[in-house]
Design a protein around this motif. Structure first.
Motif: not given
Length: 637
Positions: A618-634
């Motif tokens: 439950i704590r993990w889902k709360d922590a990871i739900r706040a992470v948004t990454l749509l573009e990463t370095p090539r």
């Protein structure tokens, strides 16, 4: 002297002047106005410019019926002094003329000669008349002399054919590389469009034209002539084409959209002038060496995307003959080497390379497609074909197959490298590389080291990974030229690594996800805010993975204990009636008891670990739900 003013044929009076029904193949366009300039293109047309002094009231041009439309569509008239050309009259096909009884004996109407007459006002005129007519394309031919030190002498020649039906005497000749848009016009063919029929007997018309109404405008803009002075009432307006553009489409200063040099034009010759032109004809091969006088080379100009070669001096070329003129001679970068490029038309090329010449177009313009003869150390090496080559481009031209060098090609594929591709709504997407490695094993059986270029067909959507130095990746043609140097009587291995990225859903608790996220956090190119969030949440993930592994071990031991307990019970049932097996029965019973005790302890521990996992998840889902990454370095190459 007045500045030449363009006149474009607009309203024309139709009259059949000297129409001929002859069946002989006459000239494309003929006139008593001599030809001054010819510009030959690569699309089946040429621009002709005639000039001279006219004292009479008209100038006539004879041409085939099929050329009338093109002549009228491209006709431009320039004047120096005198007044305007009044009109142009041209004949039409006589549709009512009696047809011969034998159709096979009838002349071809498109080959019949027609006359187009430019009506003048009777005053003196110094005219220059330009138009476009059909003509064979000019064809290039090249020579390349390979020199030591990566240099070569390049020569370009142009082959011109005159089938216009008249001799070209002492004309200025230009050759244009490129094909400007030119279409076949039918201005000499009458067109009567279909009109709607309106009757008064109640017939229903299928369609009616749609009208449009506009309101009157009080403030009209006063038109002004090109010099800025207000128009005077009753003065004839200037030609519309002259107002729309400062120069005609084809005339003394501009030819088919290409501007000449700013040298003032020479006065046009009079019609009675007797010209003494040199004999034309085909020119044979000459020793490929630089000319002594650079003024004998063509002047190269690049404008509007086309390359024009202006031949120095004047050229005479009789009808139904050809000539070859030198266009350029230039020292360029070039060398002879090997090229491995399997060709279905040459079966042995799958295991042996071609001998090729490679050179850079160091000229200012485009080199058209044409044959090339290659020389080195005073000997002829072979012939090849040059594809269209822009300025600064490199050409690699095969001219022979060399069996002294062998090449073996193998290929294998694999999947490598996982990295973070996207994080959204708590879901992880990983990206990995689909890797294709092509190996070329080269064996050189000759006495000298061999520089080899491998023509490698590129995999669609893939990138070259750590290509060897000097690799030329041509995405337009889908190939890469990869160099390799093979010592004399030696071997060399070349590996071409291509990788294409593929995405798929990732499990946060997998080893691939662990490596990918840790690599992203350590990458200085990553989004530092996202990297900080992942680094803060990752200890939770590690605890969850550790507890999952513990519970998995417990579950595995519980399964093993259950199987063992089942076996012990089966053994007890087997010796149940055997009174001599009391000792064994006691031992099996004690073992069953120990198994039960261990099962109870493991079950309690598993329940406790499960509770801890639920809390951590439950704590993990709360922590990871706040992470948004749509573009990463090539990925790095």
């Amino acid at each position: 002297m007045m500045i030449p003013r363009p006149f474009f044929v607009t309203a024309v009076a139709v009259a059949c002047v000297g129409a001929s029904t002859g069946c002989a193949r006459g000239p494309v366009v003929a006139s008593n106005l001599p030809i001054e300039r010819v510009v030959v293109y690569r699309n089946g047309v040429a621009y002709f410019e005639r000039a001279g002094h006219v004292d009479g009231g008209d100038v006539r041009f004879r041409m085939r019926q099929s050329e009338v439309g093109d002549f009228l569509a491209t006709l431009a008239v320039m004047e120096q002094g005198g007044s305007s050309v009044r009109s142009a009259a041209f004949p039409l096909k006589d549709e009512d003329a009696p047809k011969p009884k034998d159709p096979a004996a009838a002349p071809d109407p498109d080959r019949a000669m027609r006359t187009v007459e430019l009506a003048l006002d009777g005053h003196e005129h110094d005219l220059q008349v330009g138009y476009v007519a059909e003509s064979p394309v000019w064809r290039p031919s090249y020579r390349l002399v390979v020199l030591p030190g990566g240099q070569a002498d390049l020569q370009a020649w142009g082959v011109v054919e005159n089938v216009s039906g008249e001799d070209w005497h002492d004309v200025q000749l230009s050759l244009v590389a490129g094909a400007p848009l030119a279409f076949e016009a039918e201005l000499g063919t009458p067109v009567i469009p279909d009109r709607p029929v309106v009757t008064d007997n109640g017939e229903v018309i299928a369609s009616m034209p749609k009208g449009q109404t506009t309101v009157a405008q009080d403030d009209q803009v006063q038109e002004k002539p090109s010099d800025g002075a207000p128009k005077t009432e009753g003065a004839p307006p200037p030609p519309a084409a002259a107002e729309a553009a400062p120069a005609p489409a084809a005339g003394p200063e501009t030819i088919a959209g290409e501007r000449r040099a700013s040298t003032p034009p020479a006065p046009p010759p009079r019609l009675h002038r007797n010209r003494q032109g040199g004999a034309g004809g085909g020119a044979g091969y000459v020793q490929p060496s630089a000319p002594r006088d650079v003024r004998s080379l063509a002047a190269v100009a690049v404008q509007g995307g086309n390359t024009r070669y202006d031949i120095p001096g004047r050229v005479s070329l009789p009808d139904k003959s050809a000539t070859m003129v030198m266009l350029l001679s230039k020292r360029v970068h070039g060398e002879a080497l090997f090229l491995f490029a399997p060709d279905d038309g040459v079966p042995d090329s799958v295991s042996h390379p071609f001998r090729v010449v490679r050179f850079v177009n160091g000229t200012a313009g485009l080199l058209e497609r044409g044959p090339i003869a290659v020389f080195e150390r005073g000997s002829f090496l072979g012939q090849g074909l040059v594809d269209p080559l822009p300025a600064g481009g490199s050409a690699t031209v095969p001219f022979a197959l060399d069996r002294g060098v062998g090449v073996e090609r193998t290929q294998k594929s694999d999947v490598e490298g996982s990295r973070v591709a996207k994080i959204e709504n708590g879901t992880l997407w990983l990206e990995h590389d689909y890797v294709v490695k092509t190996t070329y094993d080269v064996q050189n059986g000759e006495d000298q080291a061999a520089k080899l270029l491998v023509k490698h067909s590129r995999m669609g959507g893939a990138r070259l990974y750590l290509p060897p130095p000097g690799t030329e990746d041509d995405l337009g043609s889908g190939v890469a030229l990869v160099p390799v140097l093979v010592p004399a009587h030696g071997k060399q291995r070349l590996v071409v690594d291509e990788r294409s990225a593929q995405q798929q859903w990732g499990d946060w608790f997998s080893d691939a996800a662990d490596k990918a996220v840790k690599a992203y956090v350590a990458d200085p190119r990553s989004d530092q805010a996202v990297a900080h969030q992942l680094a803060a949440a990752w200890p939770l993930r590690d605890q969850i993975v550790s507890l999952q592994q513990q519970r998995a071990k417990m579950q595995a031991e519980l399964v093993q204990l259950a199987n063992e307990a089942r076996e012990r019970r089966a053994e007890l049932r087997a010796i149940e009636k055997n009174k001599t097996a009391d000792a064994l029965r006691k031992k099996l019973t004690e073992r069953l008891g120990a198994i039960g005790t261990r099962q109870d302890a493991l079950t309690a521990q598993s329940i406790q670990v499960g509770q801890q996992l639920s809390e951590l998840q439950i704590r993990w889902k709360d922590a990871i739900r706040a992470v948004t990454l749509l573009e990463t370095p090539r990925p790095k190459p």
